[in-house]
Scaffold this active site. Structure first.
Site, PDB file in Angstrom:
ATOM      1  N   ARG A 160       6.449  37.003   0.227  1.00 38.48           N
ATOM      2  CA  ARG A 160       7.256  36.785  -0.980  1.00 38.48           C
ATOM      3  C   ARG A 160       8.148  37.985  -1.262  1.00 38.48           C
ATOM      4  O   ARG A 160       7.735  39.135  -1.087  1.00 38.48           O
ATOM      5  CB  ARG A 160       6.354  36.552  -2.193  1.00 38.48           C
ATOM      6  CG  ARG A 160       5.464  35.342  -2.034  1.00 38.48           C
ATOM      7  CD  ARG A 160       5.097  34.767  -3.396  1.00 38.48           C
ATOM      8  NE  ARG A 160       4.097  33.727  -3.238  1.00 38.48           N
ATOM      9  CZ  ARG A 160       2.794  33.948  -3.335  1.00 38.48           C
ATOM     10  NH1 ARG A 160       2.339  35.148  -3.619  1.00 38.48           N
ATOM     11  NH2 ARG A 160       1.952  32.956  -3.161  1.00 38.48           N
TER      12      ARG A 160
ATOM     13  N   TYR B 265      -9.029  23.448  11.203  1.00 38.91           N
ATOM     14  CA  TYR B 265      -9.115  24.499  10.173  1.00 38.91           C
ATOM     15  C   TYR B 265      -8.701  23.838   8.861  1.00 38.91           C
ATOM     16  O   TYR B 265      -7.528  23.769   8.535  1.00 38.91           O
ATOM     17  CB  TYR B 265      -8.125  25.583  10.573  1.00 38.91           C
ATOM     18  CG  TYR B 265      -8.190  26.923   9.867  1.00 38.91           C
ATOM     19  CD1 TYR B 265      -8.864  27.117   8.671  1.00 38.91           C
ATOM     20  CD2 TYR B 265      -7.549  28.010  10.431  1.00 38.91           C
ATOM     21  CE1 TYR B 265      -8.885  28.364   8.069  1.00 38.91           C
ATOM     22  CE2 TYR B 265      -7.566  29.264   9.838  1.00 38.91           C
ATOM     23  CZ  TYR B 265      -8.235  29.432   8.648  1.00 38.91           C
ATOM     24  OH  TYR B 265      -8.244  30.665   8.058  1.00 38.91           O
TER      25      TYR B 265
ATOM     26  N   GLU C 222     -18.049  41.497   5.038  1.00 44.84           N
ATOM     27  CA  GLU C 222     -17.923  40.388   6.006  1.00 44.84           C
ATOM     28  C   GLU C 222     -17.560  40.873   7.411  1.00 44.84           C
ATOM     29  O   GLU C 222     -16.665  41.694   7.584  1.00 44.84           O
ATOM     30  CB  GLU C 222     -16.849  39.412   5.518  1.00 44.84           C
ATOM     31  CG  GLU C 222     -16.672  38.202   6.424  1.00 44.84           C
ATOM     32  CD  GLU C 222     -15.747  37.147   5.812  1.00 44.84           C
ATOM     33  OE1 GLU C 222     -15.988  36.737   4.666  1.00 44.84           O
ATOM     34  OE2 GLU C 222     -14.784  36.764   6.480  1.00 44.84           O
TER      35      GLU C 222
ATOM     36  N   ARG D  16      -0.333  30.197   7.216  1.00 44.92           N
ATOM     37  CA  ARG D  16      -1.134  29.942   6.022  1.00 44.92           C
ATOM     38  C   ARG D  16      -0.776  30.910   4.899  1.00 44.92           C
ATOM     39  O   ARG D  16      -0.968  30.606   3.735  1.00 44.92           O
ATOM     40  CB  ARG D  16      -2.636  30.137   6.346  1.00 44.92           C
ATOM     41  CG  ARG D  16      -3.247  29.065   7.213  1.00 44.92           C
ATOM     42  CD  ARG D  16      -4.668  29.450   7.623  1.00 44.92           C
ATOM     43  NE  ARG D  16      -5.564  29.675   6.503  1.00 44.92           N
ATOM     44  CZ  ARG D  16      -6.233  28.739   5.850  1.00 44.92           C
ATOM     45  NH1 ARG D  16      -6.101  27.479   6.205  1.00 44.92           N
ATOM     46  NH2 ARG D  16      -7.036  29.043   4.863  1.00 44.92           N
TER      47      ARG D  16
ATOM     48  N   ARG E 236     -15.379  30.658  15.572  1.00 51.12           N
ATOM     49  CA  ARG E 236     -15.780  31.970  15.100  1.00 51.12           C
ATOM     50  C   ARG E 236     -16.760  31.751  13.962  1.00 51.12           C
ATOM     51  O   ARG E 236     -16.637  30.802  13.181  1.00 51.12           O
ATOM     52  CB  ARG E 236     -14.585  32.763  14.562  1.00 51.12           C
ATOM     53  CG  ARG E 236     -13.661  33.235  15.605  1.00 51.12           C
ATOM     54  CD  ARG E 236     -14.278  34.191  16.580  1.00 51.12           C
ATOM     55  NE  ARG E 236     -14.317  35.565  16.083  1.00 51.12           N
ATOM     56  CZ  ARG E 236     -14.812  36.571  16.779  1.00 51.12           C
ATOM     57  NH1 ARG E 236     -15.348  36.352  17.981  1.00 51.12           N
ATOM     58  NH2 ARG E 236     -14.796  37.790  16.291  1.00 51.12           N
TER      59      ARG E 236
ATOM     60  N   ARG F  51     -13.486  42.183   5.545  1.00 50.13           N
ATOM     61  CA  ARG F  51     -13.199  42.210   4.109  1.00 50.13           C
ATOM     62  C   ARG F  51     -14.494  42.380   3.313  1.00 50.13           C
ATOM     63  O   ARG F  51     -15.584  42.184   3.857  1.00 50.13           O
ATOM     64  CB  ARG F  51     -12.439  40.952   3.654  1.00 50.13           C
ATOM     65  CG  ARG F  51     -13.040  39.644   4.089  1.00 50.13           C
ATOM     66  CD  ARG F  51     -12.099  38.467   3.779  1.00 50.13           C
ATOM     67  NE  ARG F  51     -12.637  37.238   4.356  1.00 50.13           N
ATOM     68  CZ  ARG F  51     -12.043  36.056   4.309  1.00 50.13           C
ATOM     69  NH1 ARG F  51     -10.886  35.905   3.724  1.00 50.13           N
ATOM     70  NH2 ARG F  51     -12.602  34.991   4.867  1.00 50.13           N
TER      71      ARG F  51
ATOM     72  N   ASP G 256      -9.051  23.336   4.639  1.00 44.16           N
ATOM     73  CA  ASP G 256      -9.517  23.849   3.353  1.00 44.16           C
ATOM     74  C   ASP G 256     -10.207  22.716   2.593  1.00 44.16           C
ATOM     75  O   ASP G 256     -10.072  21.547   2.948  1.00 44.16           O
ATOM     76  CB  ASP G 256      -8.326  24.357   2.530  1.00 44.16           C
ATOM     77  CG  ASP G 256      -7.668  25.559   3.175  1.00 44.16           C
ATOM     78  OD1 ASP G 256      -8.335  26.259   3.952  1.00 44.16           O
ATOM     79  OD2 ASP G 256      -6.471  25.798   2.896  1.00 44.16           O
TER      80      ASP G 256
END
Ligand code: UDP
Length: 388
Positions: free
Chosen positions: A182, A353, A305, A178, A254, A284, A355
């Site tokens: 770069r 999963y 979180e 995911r 989860r 996070r 989006d």
């Protein structure tokens, strides 16, 4: 489009799947729907609401950043909202400092104390990778092959162990795929063509999708199987194991939860900062006002979180899809395929999963296929056309 009075369908769940489906059925086939949701608001886990004390738009079930390369999906959401300009630029806070995520040329140069250009960095990171791994079979192998041990341990091992509650080698490589790696200074978390956050929040966007005379929404209304007999078809977007009363066992998820605090000014100077180290228990920290850079607020709300296994009373977030879950899923899918008059759609009903843009794209595709079958009086597919 004239109303098809023989069709009145039930849609269970007022998230993106339910909303897009209801709207498409109304607009494209003149089919009316009742949409029910057990919660007291629409929008599912995308729900947003203004925090009373600060006025900040709160992503109540965790931040959602809309990003897609699918023009049809991007155009679709823009019919119903104005997208605010937002690019997600995540930082990772580790013992050695604050780094840019996803891994990019800045991260690589800062982490290794170098001044590499793109092609040098590509060759350097390539030399760190474990070339004995031919086809990465799991998350850890994917990381070791393409990043090497140092970057993996600094940025991925601890975060993933905290987030998923298991060793990264037990997870599929797809989870790591995911994230891009770069070899330039592009620190956009996503590689999608289009990105933004609805200026008035996701709940206003979904409300506007529901705003059609053929759609009725009833909140605080839990689904019961006896309801189905009053409708020509049911679209179920809740957890598939729950639909079958967990007869085969519970699918693993989860869940995430937050400690919320309110303070003055700017808490961390960024919307998302990740904490990959095992030395801290959270994964996070989100500061929600930075998700709306077009707004100004003196106070700020901060969500720290944490992640844990989903108990019976918890909200399921991330499908774990371990081998045991995949076996269970196949059994539930087989039970579903035997039924008539029902479809299973969305993240929870297909246990993937997904989006937001995947959910919307799939609801658009599926409604087309379903309408065709309905008109031809053939049995529609029980699930969207998907990889299982
Ligand atoms: N991940 C990580 N470190 C990070 C960010 C992500 O190890 O700093 C891993 C983690 O396993 C996570 C996966 O990459 O579940 C995918 O990250 P993504 O940001 O897509 O997760 P989401 O936003 O859906 O929670």
């Amino acid at each position: 489009m004239t109303r098809n009075s023989s069709s009145h369908v039930l849609i269970v769940g007022a998230g993106f799947s339910g909303a897009v489906l209801a709207r498409e059925l109304a607009e494209k086939a003149g089919i009316s729907s009742l949409v029910i949701d057990q919660r007291d608001h629409i929008g599912g886990n995308c729900h947003t609401a203004r925090d009373h004390e600060t006025g900040v738009m709160e992503h109540v079930y965790g931040p959602h950043i809309f990003n897609t390369s699918n023009k049809e999906v991007w155009d679709y959401v823009q019919r119903f909202c104005t997208m605010g300009p937002y690019i997600n630029r995540v930082k990772a806070n580790i013992d050695r400092g604050v780094f840019s995520m996803p891994i990019n040329l800045h991260t690589i140069n800062q982490f290794f104390g170098k001044r590499l250009n793109p092609s040098e960095a590509r060759a350097f990171v390539g030399s760190l990778g474990d070339q004995t791994i031919k086809e990465p079979a799991n998350f850890e192998e994917q990381a070791l092959k393409f990043l090497g041990r140092d970057l993996y341990e600094a940025f991925f091992y601890g975060y993933t162990k905290k987030q998923w509650g298991c060793e990264p080698r037990e997870l599929p490589a797809a989870i790591l795929k995911r994230l891009p790696v770069r070899f330039n200074y592009d620190d956009n978390y996503y590689s999608s063509k289009y990105q933004g956050i609805p200026q008035e929040g996701y709940t206003a966007l979904i409300e506007s999708i529901f705003d059609h005379p053929m759609i009725e929404v009833k909140l605080n209304t839990p689904f019961e199987r006896t309801m189905q007999s009053e409708f020509s078809h049911t679209f179920f977007t809740g957890p598939i194991d729950e639909y079958f009363g967990f007869s085969e066992g519970r699918l693993g998820y989860r869940t995430v939860f937050w400690e919320k605090k309110t303070t003055e000014g700017d808490f961390q100077g960024n919307a998302v900062i990740n904490y990959p180290s095992m030395d801290v228990s959270h994964t996070r920290i989100h500061e929600h006002k930075h998700f709306a850079p077009w707004e100004e607020h003196e106070k700020t709300i901060v969500f720290t979180e944490f992640s844990k296994e989903t108990g019976a009373e918890d909200i399921p977030y991330y499908p774990k899809r371990l081998d045991r879950d995949k076996g269970l899923l196949l059994r539930y899918r087989a039970l579903a395929e035997e039924l008539n008059g029902i479809s299973f759609l969305g993240r929870l009903a297909t246990y993937r999963y997904m989006d937001m843009h995947h959910v919307i794209g799939e609801a658009l595709e599926y409604s087309k296929a379903w309408i065709q079958c309905n008109q031809a009086e053939t049995k529609p597919p029980v699930f969207p056309n998907q990889e299982s």
